[in-house]
Design a protein around this motif. Structure first.
Motif, PDB file in Angstrom:
ATOM      1  N   GLY A  22      -9.065   1.998 -14.007  1.00 37.81           N
ATOM      2  CA  GLY A  22      -9.595   2.567 -13.128  1.00 37.81           C
ATOM      3  C   GLY A  22     -10.035   1.043 -12.366  1.00 37.81           C
ATOM      4  N   PHE A  23     -10.601  -0.009 -13.106  1.00 36.61           N
ATOM      5  CA  PHE A  23     -11.127  -1.197 -12.477  1.00 36.61           C
ATOM      6  C   PHE A  23      -9.906  -1.705 -11.677  1.00 36.61           C
ATOM      7  CE2 PHE A  23     -11.168  -6.004 -12.791  1.00 36.61           C
ATOM      8  CZ  PHE A  23     -12.188  -6.165 -12.185  1.00 36.61           C
ATOM      9  N   LEU A  24      -8.628  -1.721 -12.050  1.00 37.36           N
ATOM     10  CA  LEU A  24      -7.671  -2.319 -11.031  1.00 37.36           C
ATOM     11  C   LEU A  24      -7.277  -1.192 -10.060  1.00 37.36           C
ATOM     12  CD1 LEU A  24      -5.157  -3.369 -13.907  1.00 37.36           C
ATOM     13  CD2 LEU A  24      -6.620  -4.849 -12.414  1.00 37.36           C
ATOM     14  N   GLY A  25      -7.839  -0.099  -9.842  1.00 41.63           N
ATOM     15  CA  GLY A  25      -7.521   0.937  -8.849  1.00 41.63           C
ATOM     16  C   GLY A  25      -6.227   1.737  -9.161  1.00 41.63           C
ATOM     17  N   LEU A  26      -6.071   1.705 -10.566  1.00 42.60           N
ATOM     18  CA  LEU A  26      -5.119   2.647 -10.799  1.00 42.60           C
ATOM     19  C   LEU A  26      -5.343   3.945 -11.782  1.00 42.60           C
ATOM     20  CD1 LEU A  26      -2.788  -0.396 -11.775  1.00 42.60           C
ATOM     21  CD2 LEU A  26      -2.323   0.964  -9.933  1.00 42.60           C
TER      22      LEU A  26
ATOM     23  N   LEU B  73       3.913   0.221 -13.473  1.00 39.97           N
ATOM     24  CA  LEU B  73       3.775  -1.158 -13.780  1.00 39.97           C
ATOM     25  C   LEU B  73       5.072  -1.717 -14.062  1.00 39.97           C
ATOM     26  CD1 LEU B  73       0.043  -1.526 -14.580  1.00 39.97           C
ATOM     27  CD2 LEU B  73       1.033  -2.070 -12.365  1.00 39.97           C
ATOM     28  N   ILE B  74       5.447  -1.526 -14.977  1.00 37.45           N
ATOM     29  CA  ILE B  74       6.816  -1.862 -15.675  1.00 37.45           C
ATOM     30  C   ILE B  74       8.086  -1.978 -14.767  1.00 37.45           C
ATOM     31  CG2 ILE B  74       8.326  -1.823 -17.753  1.00 37.45           C
ATOM     32  CD1 ILE B  74       5.763  -1.108 -19.350  1.00 37.45           C
ATOM     33  N   VAL B  75       8.363  -0.885 -14.314  1.00 39.28           N
ATOM     34  CA  VAL B  75       9.629  -0.472 -13.365  1.00 39.28           C
ATOM     35  C   VAL B  75       9.282  -1.326 -12.439  1.00 39.28           C
ATOM     36  CG1 VAL B  75      10.594   1.377 -12.044  1.00 39.28           C
ATOM     37  CG2 VAL B  75       9.981   1.791 -14.450  1.00 39.28           C
ATOM     38  N   PHE B  76       8.254  -1.348 -11.614  1.00 35.91           N
ATOM     39  CA  PHE B  76       8.308  -2.083 -10.493  1.00 35.91           C
ATOM     40  C   PHE B  76       8.256  -3.485 -10.535  1.00 35.91           C
ATOM     41  CE2 PHE B  76       5.741   1.720  -8.476  1.00 35.91           C
ATOM     42  CZ  PHE B  76       6.806   2.189  -7.862  1.00 35.91           C
ATOM     43  N   ALA B  77       7.708  -4.154 -11.602  1.00 38.54           N
ATOM     44  CA  ALA B  77       7.660  -5.537 -12.023  1.00 38.54           C
ATOM     45  C   ALA B  77       9.005  -5.953 -12.420  1.00 38.54           C
ATOM     46  CB  ALA B  77       6.705  -5.935 -13.354  1.00 38.54           C
TER      47      ALA B  77
ATOM     48  N   ARG C 235      -0.140   0.821  -7.088  1.00 41.64           N
ATOM     49  CA  ARG C 235      -1.584   1.447  -6.570  1.00 41.64           C
ATOM     50  C   ARG C 235      -1.200   2.392  -5.331  1.00 41.64           C
ATOM     51  NH1 ARG C 235      -6.212   2.949  -5.721  1.00 41.64           N
ATOM     52  NH2 ARG C 235      -7.507   1.988  -4.252  1.00 41.64           N
ATOM     53  N   VAL C 236      -0.202   2.308  -4.747  1.00 38.18           N
ATOM     54  CA  VAL C 236       0.289   3.046  -3.577  1.00 38.18           C
ATOM     55  C   VAL C 236       0.954   4.414  -4.117  1.00 38.18           C
ATOM     56  CG1 VAL C 236       2.089   3.411  -1.905  1.00 38.18           C
ATOM     57  CG2 VAL C 236       0.819   1.112  -1.866  1.00 38.18           C
ATOM     58  N   ALA C 237       1.631   4.117  -5.462  1.00 34.07           N
ATOM     59  CA  ALA C 237       2.355   5.182  -5.884  1.00 34.07           C
ATOM     60  C   ALA C 237       1.250   6.207  -6.651  1.00 34.07           C
ATOM     61  CB  ALA C 237       3.188   4.704  -6.949  1.00 34.07           C
ATOM     62  N   VAL C 238       0.046   5.539  -7.297  1.00 33.29           N
ATOM     63  CA  VAL C 238      -0.973   6.331  -7.880  1.00 33.29           C
ATOM     64  C   VAL C 238      -1.742   7.005  -6.776  1.00 33.29           C
ATOM     65  CG1 VAL C 238      -3.196   6.146  -8.810  1.00 33.29           C
ATOM     66  CG2 VAL C 238      -1.262   4.908  -9.932  1.00 33.29           C
TER      67      VAL C 238
END
Length: 191
Positions: free
Chosen positions: A49-53, A65-69, A101-104
């Motif tokens: 939540g802190f990360l906006g996710l 996160l893992i796939v995009f990274a 973030r956009v995907a979430v």
């Protein structure tokens, strides 16, 4: 195809390749019914939540996160060969966070608001008996939820009250194993 595997197994992509294998394995287990992606709950706060996710299951966020990274390190190492690999890895983490973030935000638009309704939401509400009688083993009643919806539920009584069609009663407990509610006459509360 040999170039793809060489790129996937070279630094910096190789750092994330085992994590990608774990993510793919996890989602294969989910597809065959061996895991519940919502079993970890919906993150509303905490670190994600802190990360906006926050707002979607943590397993989805971590997978994104893992796939995009991984894809960012693969593309970055191939397209930006002159840039140091450690810098590509750091940039890939930032790109992954932005993309996740956009995907979430997009995923949250399709999720229903609030908590899922449950049988416990009916406890304490009044109902109207719809069967000829209610016994310890038989009965149905209609209950109206605060949102205006109604449901026909299975009901039972522990006592010997005269609960017939049209009687107003109160749902006071739910038997999850038997999938029914325990009821008492509503006029008991007025006595």
């Amino acid at each position: 195809m040999g170039g793809f595997f060489e790129a996937a197994l070279s630094f910096p992509t190789v750092v994330l390749t085992p994590l990608l294998v774990v993510v793919i394995g996890y989602w294969l287990v989910v597809v065959v019914g061996g895991a519940d992606p919502e079993g970890d709950g919906v993150e509303g706060g905490g670190f994600l939540g802190f990360l906006g996710l926050g707002g979607v299951p943590a397993s989805v966020v971590v997978s994104l996160l893992i796939v995009f990274a991984w894809f960012a390190t693969l593309a970055g190492s191939q397209l930006l060969g002159a840039i140091p690999a450690a810098l590509v890895l750091g940039a890939a983490v930032v790109v992954a966070w932005i993309a996740a973030r956009v995907a979430v935000l997009i995923i949250k638009r399709f999720l229903p608001p609030g908590a899922e309704p449950s049988r416990a939401d009916f406890l304490g509400l009044t109902c109207v008996v719809r069967t000829g009688r209610v016994t310890r083993t038989f009965g149905q009643a209609e209950v109206h939820a605060p949102d205006g919806s109604s449901a026909i539920v299975q009901v039972r009584q522990a006592g010997d009250d005269d609960l017939r069609a049209g009687t107003v009663a109160v749902l006071y407990d739910v038997d999850r194993d038997g999938d029914f509610f325990w009821i008492i006459p509503a006029d008991i509360a007025q006595k």
